[in-house]
Design an enzyme around this catalytic site. Structure first.
Site, mmCIF file in Angstrom:
data_model
loop_
_atom_site.group_PDB
_atom_site.id
_atom_site.type_symbol
_atom_site.label_atom_id
_atom_site.label_comp_id
_atom_site.label_asym_id
_atom_site.label_seq_id
_atom_site.Cartn_x
_atom_site.Cartn_y
_atom_site.Cartn_z
ATOM 1 N N ASP A 226 99.829 17.927 34.300
ATOM 2 C CA ASP A 226 100.984 17.052 34.495
ATOM 3 C C ASP A 226 101.721 17.422 35.770
ATOM 4 O O ASP A 226 102.658 16.731 36.162
ATOM 5 C CB ASP A 226 101.956 17.204 33.312
ATOM 6 C CG ASP A 226 101.650 16.219 32.205
ATOM 7 O OD1 ASP A 226 100.749 15.395 32.386
ATOM 8 O OD2 ASP A 226 102.320 16.284 31.162
ATOM 9 N N ASP B 187 95.607 11.054 25.033
ATOM 10 C CA ASP B 187 96.590 12.122 25.221
ATOM 11 C C ASP B 187 96.805 12.892 23.916
ATOM 12 O O ASP B 187 96.468 12.415 22.823
ATOM 13 C CB ASP B 187 97.900 11.470 25.689
ATOM 14 C CG ASP B 187 98.773 12.402 26.500
ATOM 15 O OD1 ASP B 187 98.503 13.619 26.523
ATOM 16 O OD2 ASP B 187 99.739 11.907 27.109
HETATM 17 C C1 DGJ Z 1 101.678 13.468 28.834
HETATM 18 C C2 DGJ Z 1 100.636 13.141 29.862
HETATM 19 O O1 DGJ Z 1 100.074 14.294 30.370
HETATM 20 C C3 DGJ Z 1 101.257 12.277 30.941
HETATM 21 O O2 DGJ Z 1 100.334 12.043 31.964
HETATM 22 C C4 DGJ Z 1 101.720 10.995 30.319
HETATM 23 O O3 DGJ Z 1 100.620 10.267 29.855
HETATM 24 C C5 DGJ Z 1 102.689 11.286 29.183
HETATM 25 N N1 DGJ Z 1 102.167 12.237 28.244
HETATM 26 C C6 DGJ Z 1 103.068 10.017 28.461
HETATM 27 O O4 DGJ Z 1 103.823 10.257 27.363
#
Ligand code: DGJ
Length: 665
Positions: free
Chosen positions: A483, A413
């Protein structure tokens, strides 16, 4: 009668009378920006050279490709500029890149060096770009080109959700299935810029390359600077064919060959079900349920490492929290594997929380000015990947976790953009190199980790699809698309993403309702029907679901497994446009024997229009049987007359049709 300002120029200079956008800008230490490159010669050879430290379109044996290198030289400054063009087998693809070599005695600053410049005599095109924001990535933007300069780009340190390093050119009458289209995309994951410029006499210029804002690279004598590679493609049959060309290239020659053509596991991810509230007991409960429903990969998202109970601390301290995992990670991992589940884990390696052991020990390992308090975003700072010690630390600490838990999958991430562009690791004259060196540092880490763990799937994520680009795809064969897990919002996001990326590269999850981003209620069936047009996962607390919902998920997983090869690797067609009320996508298996049609209605309408869907790419003479109703249709009928689908009553209603090609008797 001769003017550099009006001719088609292959790689235009900024100081010689071509007043359109230059492809490069250099400057001596004395501030002199004048250069005079002229043609020196060329070479043609089989295969292609690797781009040192950068991702590129792979060539597995020299017979697959042929390269042309044009040498330009400024014989006053003793600089050489090499323009490389590679063509690939029978594919409508050219890759290009530019390389500057300093053969002189004096250093020179590179203020701009594009990866390609392409001038068209015919400037009569519309331009297609991809724009967006967090939870709203990759919207298609199509507009006519007037006599103007259109600029796209990112200064965020990543390719960004706001803009993608992609330019498309289409004729006014080009559709998904007809008309001419060009597509250009940069294999680069950092700040970039692109331009489309219509000149005074109606010619058109396009460029893509590293962002020149905040960029200034000091090239010392005997040094070489390599600009990233750009992919150029063309279609004579609309945007679907253009996308299919990109998809084929990405699977065959960009993704890590270890995974490129392998069916990907169906995963359950802990994030939206548990957020930071995880421990070995609730995770194990989730794993037991996942096992019963047929999942293959169990992913522990954020929250597993020491003291990480919210997003306010601990990034950088990549060791398991023994309060959450009192029996130790090794044991926990073994219990998960005993359920016949592979184990995956989340990292955000490029970041550090001010409240972390790492920051307390190494306050100078972050990107920040020594004069000011650095700016926080999501309570975190960005590590200085130009520093080899930082890279060493990351490779070691990530490797330890992978080894300890025999981890099969890593979600990588990256949740904030770069500010305070100063590095204590670089000298005064090199501060303008920081953004690009950051990306080179990232690629170096990814290269080392993927070499060291060839069997681990790395999934790219930057708050969703914020760094979904061809550069990252080279190291990580799949990306968390967004997301935003709302099925209806996803229609637009996946539609736009499919312009460039194949389904197998797009991580799509079924999540809970009310949806956590938008609060919308959609049927479980529709959430699956949208997610199945890609690489399937689930992200909700399975344990809390009703028996009926669990049974539905179990049969969705069985269905997906049966057609997984087609879902992930079939030829993808957009049959509608992103703004239509009924979105339809079609996927045809590589052998042409299975045809999957996904139809989603956004809103019910009181004005009933018979929905007729025209399928694409079928065999005109063959018969295709609907797997459910057993009705058979001729290919030409499905394509030209179309398939009339039953009226869909209700908002967010959807249906997946599967047709099997009947064998000739
Ligand atoms: C952002 C990501 O896109 C989410 O899927 C998740 O992993 C969060 N960060 C966790 O902090």
């Amino acid at each position: 009668s001769f003017s550099l300002d009006t001719i088609l120029n292959e790689f235009p200079d900024s100081q010689s009378g071509d007043f359109r956008t230059p492809a490069y800008q250099l400057e001596g230490l004395d501030g002199d920006p004048v250069t005079r490159f002229s043609y020196q010669g060329y070479e043609i050879h089989k295969g292609k050279e690797k781009l040192a430290g950068l991702p590129y379109v792979r060539v597995f044996d020299d017979s697959q490709a042929e390269s042309l290198i044009i040498h330009l030289k400024d014989s006053v400054r003793q600089l050489e500029l090499d323009l490389t063009y590679t063509i690939y087998d029978d594919q409508p693809i050219i890759t290009r890149s530019a390389k500057l070599l300093n053969l002189g005695q004096e250093p020179v600053y590179i203020k701009k060096l594009m990866s390609y410049n392409l001038d068209f005599l015919d400037g009569d095109w519309e331009v297609v770009t991809l724009y967006g924001s967090h939870i709203n990535e990759k919207n298609l933007n199509r507009r006519p080109i007037q006599s103007d300069l259109i600029k796209i780009g990112s200064t965020r340190g990543t390719s960004s959700p706001q803009s993608s390093p992609f330019i498309g050119l289409v004729k006014a009458d080009t559709t998904e299935n007809s008309g001419e289209a060009y597509g250009f995309t940069l294999m680069y994951s950092g700040s970039f810029e692109g331009s489309i410029e219509k000149s005074q006499y109606g010619t058109l210029r396009t460029q893509l390359g590293i962002q020149s804002k905040n960029f200034k690279w000091l090239l010392e004598p005997e040094e070489v600077f390599q600009a990233p590679e750009v992919i150029l493609t063309y279609s004579d049959k609309g945007l679907n064919k253009l996308s299919q060309g990109f998809h084929r290239l990405f699977v065959n020659q960009v993704m890590n060959p270890q995974f490129a053509k392998k069916e990907r596991p169906i995963l359950i991810n802990s994030w939206e079900g548990h957020y930071f509230d995880i421990d070995e007991d609730n995770l194990y409960e989730l794993a037991v349920e996942s096992h019963k429903l047929g999942f293959e990969l169990f992913v522990i998202d954020d929250g597993w490492f020491k003291k990480r109970n919210s997003d306010r601390s601990s990034l950088g301290d990549w060791v398991f929290d023994d309060k959450k995992f009192p029996s130790g990670f090794e044991k926990f991992a073994a219990r998960i594997r005993a359920l016949n589940l592979k184990l995956g884990i989340w990292f955000e390696p490029e970041m550090v929380s001010p409240d972390s052991e790492l920051y307390r020990h190494h306050p100078n390992w972050v990107i920040k000015s020594w004069r000011y308090e650095p700016i926080l975003s999501r309570n975190q700072l960005v590590l200085d990947l130009t520093n080899p010690n930082v890279r060493e630390y990351l490779v070691d600490s990530i490797s330890n976790v992978i080894e300890e838990g025999e981890v099969s999958y890593v979600k990588w991430d990256m949740n904030r953009h770069l500010t305070d562009l100063y590095s204590v690791n670089l000298g005064a004259a090199q501060q303008g190199e920081l953004s690009h060196r950051y990306v080179l540092g990232l690629y170096d880490i990814l290269e080392r980790l993927t070499q060291r763990f060839p069997n681990v799937i790395f999934e790219n994520c930057s708050s969703g699809g914020g760094r979904f680009d061809a550069g990252m795809l080279y190291y990580m064969p799949q990306t968390w698309t967004s997301d935003n897990t709302d099925a209806i919002a996803r229609l637009q996001i996946q539609n736009g993403t499919s312009l460039l990326f194949p389904q197998v590269a797009m991580g799509n999850h079924v999540s809970d309702i009310p949806n956590h981003q938008l609060g919308r209620l959609t049927p479980l069936e529709t959430r699956f029907n949208v997610a199945c047009a890609g690489n399937l996962g689930y992200e909700l607390d399975l344990v809390r679901l009703s028996d009926e919902e669990k049974a539905a998920i179990k049969s969705q997983i069985t269905f997906y497994k049966k057609y997984r090869k087609t879902f992930q690797f079939g030829k993808f067609y957009r049959l509608s446009s992103a703004n239509d009320n009924i979105i339809s996508w079609q996927i045809v298996s590589q052998d042409g024997n299975q045809v999957i049609l996904i139809v989603v209605q956004k809103m019910a309408s009181n004005v009933y229009k018979v929905p007729i869907i025209h399928l694409q790419g079928l065999d005109e003479e063959a018969f295709y049987q609907n797997r459910e109703t057993k009705e058979a249709f001729c290919g030409d009928e499905l394509m030209y007359s179309g398939l009339t689908i039953p009226r869909m009553k209700g908002d967010y209603i959807s249906k997946v049709y599967v047709f099997e090609k009947l064998k000739e008797e």
